[in-house]
Design an enzyme around this catalytic site. Structure first.
Site, short mmCIF file in Angstrom:
data_model
loop_
_atom_site.label_atom_id
_atom_site.label_comp_id
_atom_site.label_asym_id
_atom_site.label_seq_id
_atom_site.Cartn_x
_atom_site.Cartn_y
_atom_site.Cartn_z
N SER A 145 34.14 -20.84 -41.39
CA SER A 145 32.73 -21.19 -41.17
C SER A 145 31.87 -19.92 -41.20
CB SER A 145 32.57 -21.88 -39.81
OG SER A 145 31.21 -21.99 -39.46
N TYR A 158 33.86 -21.33 -30.79
CA TYR A 158 34.10 -21.69 -32.19
C TYR A 158 33.92 -20.47 -33.09
CZ TYR A 158 33.86 -24.42 -36.53
OH TYR A 158 34.09 -24.94 -37.78
#
Length: 245
Positions: A145, A158
């Protein structure tokens, strides 16, 4: 983009019960591969099996929670005993965790995110690398990501987990550079998934690409003729970053 012929090849897909994993598994099956589909939900895996068969493909369903790390070792043994090798791994499964200030994170939530996003992928490499080495063109692809670099506020767990995953995969790519195995990263960007809906609850889903849009690139990067190693492909821009050149 024409799909490669993956007939006779075997691929493991984690997080295969929905979203990007589902669409990638169907695309791999449609290209002729046999898919070892891993997810926690049996019912969703059975629906995936129907979708793969409808495209002329085949699958083996493995209900498995990636937090059960010892089960990942058993997975490698089972694949070895049945097939003797593995042609590709798609490390797709991921956990968003809570979007909250770092100081508000419960240690259990932090550990869950790192277990799924980092440790489980390391255990998959540890368990499946010997099988990928037995293939004439072993391929490993892991989803990352942009927050691995942007470090957005409140996305600490995350963001840190994806940064750690990128370091893990880049290290693995360097280690296999002189072998027939190739390891790479793919950033799908915004996708119409349950994780995205959780991360951006007010977003109009119609403005976000469907997960099927990235499936052809996943198949491309897992195909035997994809020779790049140690790269990061950003789907939204088509940008390729090379780490080993």
């Amino acid at each position: 983009m024409s799909s490669p012929d993956l007939s006779g090849r075997l691929y493991v897909v984690t997080g295969a019960s929905r979203g990007i994993g589902w669409n990638a598994a169907v695309a791999l099956g449609a290209a002729g591969a046999h898919v070892v589909a891993i997810a926690r939900t049996v019912g969703a895996l059975e629906e995936l099996d129907d979708a793969i068969r409808a495209k002329g493909g085949s699958a083996t369903l493995v209900p498995l929670d990636l937090k059960d790390l010892d089960a990942i070792d058993r997975l490698g043994l089972s694949i070895y005993e049945r097939w003797g090798k593995l042609d590709g791994l798609l490390g797709n499964a991921g956990q968003l965790g809570l979007i909250t200030p770092l100081g508000h994170l419960d240690p259990k939530d932090w550990d869950n995110v790192f277990t799924v996003n980092v440790t489980a992928n390391w255990r998959l490499i540890r368990s499946l690398d010997p099988l990928l080495q037995r293939s004439d063109a072993g391929r490993a692809l892991f989803l990352t990501s942009s927050v691995a670099e942007s470090c957005r506020p409140f996305w600490g767990a995350y963001s840190a987990s994806k940064a750690a995953l990128e370091a893990l995969v880049r290290t693995y790519a360097a280690e296999v550079a002189t072998t027939r195995v190739r390891a790479n990263l793919l950033d799908p960007g915004r996708m119409r998934t349950q994780m995205r809906a959780k991360a951006a609850p007010g977003e109009d889903a119609a403005t976000v690409p469907h997960p099927s849009a990235v499936a052809p690139d996943i198949v491309r990067m897992l195909a035997p003729d994809f020779a790049d190693n140690g790269t990061r492909f950003a789907f939204p821009t088509g940008t390729v970053t090379r780490f080993l050149d």
